[in-house]
Design a protein around this motif. Structure first.
Motif, PDB file in Angstrom:
ATOM      1  N   HIS A   1       0.842  -1.211   0.000  1.00  0.00           N
ATOM      2  CA  HIS A   1       0.000   0.000   0.000  1.00  0.00           C
ATOM      3  C   HIS A   1       0.871   1.252   0.000  1.00  0.00           C
ATOM      4  CE1 HIS A   1      -3.366  -2.654   1.430  1.00  0.00           C
ATOM      5  NE2 HIS A   1      -4.017  -1.857   0.610  1.00  0.00           N
TER       6      HIS A   1
ATOM      7  N   HIS B   1      -9.458  -1.270  -8.807  1.00  0.00           N
ATOM      8  CA  HIS B   1      -9.711  -1.420  -7.362  1.00  0.00           C
ATOM      9  C   HIS B   1     -11.106  -0.843  -7.075  1.00  0.00           C
ATOM     10  CE1 HIS B   1      -8.363  -2.377  -3.397  1.00  0.00           C
ATOM     11  NE2 HIS B   1      -8.081  -1.175  -2.981  1.00  0.00           N
TER      12      HIS B   1
ATOM     13  N   ASP C   1      -2.176  -1.652  -4.142  1.00  0.00           N
ATOM     14  CA  ASP C   1      -3.568  -1.208  -4.123  1.00  0.00           C
ATOM     15  C   ASP C   1      -3.661   0.295  -3.898  1.00  0.00           C
ATOM     16  OD1 ASP C   1      -4.473  -3.767  -4.444  1.00  0.00           O
ATOM     17  OD2 ASP C   1      -5.494  -3.899  -2.519  1.00  0.00           O
ATOM     18  N   ASP C   2      -4.739   0.870  -4.374  1.00  0.00           N
ATOM     19  CA  ASP C   2      -5.213   2.224  -4.009  1.00  0.00           C
ATOM     20  C   ASP C   2      -4.765   3.359  -4.943  1.00  0.00           C
ATOM     21  OD1 ASP C   2      -6.319   0.843  -1.932  1.00  0.00           O
ATOM     22  OD2 ASP C   2      -5.279   1.895  -0.329  1.00  0.00           O
TER      23      ASP C   2
ATOM     24  N   HIS D   1     -13.930   2.468  -3.358  1.00  0.00           N
ATOM     25  CA  HIS D   1     -13.201   1.818  -2.274  1.00  0.00           C
ATOM     26  C   HIS D   1     -14.069   1.567  -1.044  1.00  0.00           C
ATOM     27  CE1 HIS D   1     -10.051   0.382   0.296  1.00  0.00           C
ATOM     28  NE2 HIS D   1      -9.145   0.537  -0.646  1.00  0.00           N
TER      29      HIS D   1
END
Ligand SMILES: [Zn+2]
Length: 308
Positions: free
Chosen positions: A9, A211, A67-68, A215
């Motif tokens: 992350h 993703h 991710d993100d 979220h």
């Protein structure tokens, strides 16, 4: 074939020890070097080709994932390109479209910035059930089982926020605290997330995945909302990058967020789906449960290995 999928992350050279666990540049480089001794790094394209042919080579493979869509991950992207190591960067589309900040990232920022006791006071005052919950032994055990790399006090706050509060309650708590710290959400969002050009260059290296949109955990949504989250993010990212998007990493990725209903809908939209259920995938997993692949966190890796 054995496939280890690792998740990263935050990519930062300073660590606050407060609720988020960034990896530093030197830790990342060191981890890649150690992993390369046992595993062959695999690209999304190669994995898909094995999957479509249902023919898998022997050996230990490793897929690196981020991710993100955080801007700070571009440093990792450069390192990976230099080392010719493939990866997938899973990006949520909502911040790119609206310049809003996802709730989970507001929460992380609040944990980093607000003193722990003030944050706890806020929670205890706002939610009448919270004092009893925080003292409850089962709650404490569940929070520590879920957040094994956090101090117990941070594990409790994270578990209460992510697993107990509903969306309305999360907004109630975090929007107020976030606004107290950051008046200009748009500026914050531009600073935190990759922009369109960043996404395009990641896609050019064949390293882009979805993703979802917002979220938020898909498992608590209606079927049509789940479908929209999966399909709209795919459409947006493929239009932006002029590339087909084949894979999704489910936000949060636990069994509550990735229900059978979510997997069934994802199966209509993607070829590969990645959860946060810990473990190594064998070729039967890749063939039979391609929409719910297992993945470990970078923190689970010791000396370049994941030992179940
Ligand atoms: Zn995420």
């Amino acid at each position: 074939m054995k496939l280890l999928i690792i998740n990263y992350h935050y990519f930062r050279d300073t660590k606050s020890g407060k609720g988020i666990h960034p990896i530093t540049t030197s830790e990342f480089v060191n981890q890649l070097d150690l992993l390369s001794k046992k595993y062959l790094f695999i690209s999304q394209k190669k994995l898909l080709s094995y999957f479509y042919k249902n023919s898998f080579p022997k050996g230990y493979f490793c897929l690196i994932t981020f991710d993100d869509g955080l801007k700070e991950q571009l440093k990792a992207f450069e390192i990976l390109k230099e080392k010719k190591i493939p990866a997938i960067f899973f990006v949520s589309s909502m911040p790119l479209i609206t310049n809003k900040v996802c709730m989970v990232h507001k929460f992380h920022y609040v944990m980093e910035q607000v003193n722990y006791d003030s944050l706890l006071d806020c929670v205890l005052q706002m939610f009448p059930d919270s004092p009893a919950r925080f003292k409850d032994q089962l709650f404490q055990k569940m929070s520590m089982n879920k957040y094994i790399y956090d101090e117990p006090k941070w594990a409790k706050i994270k578990f209460y926020f992510n697993s107990i509060l509903n969306q309305r309650e999360k907004h109630l708590l975090i929007d107020q605290l976030f606004q107290g710290l950051e008046k200009d959400e748009e500026r914050f969002s531009r600073h935190l997330y990759m922009n369109d050009d960043d996404i395009k260059s990641i896609a050019q290296s064949d390293m882009l995945g979805s993703h979802c949109e917002t979220h938020e955990p898909l498992g608590s949504m209606s079927d049509s909302q789940i479908h929209n989250e999966l399909l709209n993010s795919k459409k947006f990212l493929s239009t932006l990058s002029s590339r087909e998007i084949h894979s999704v990493s489910y936000p949060f990725g636990d069994s509550k967020s990735v229900t059978q209903g979510v997997i069934d809908i994802a199966n209509e939209v993607y070829s590969l789906g990645i959860t946060t259920e810990r473990g190594i995938n064998c070729q039967n997993d890749i063939h039979k449960r391609s929409l719910s692949l297992k993945r470990v966190s970078t923190s689970d890796i010791n000396n370049g290995e994941y030992l179940n």
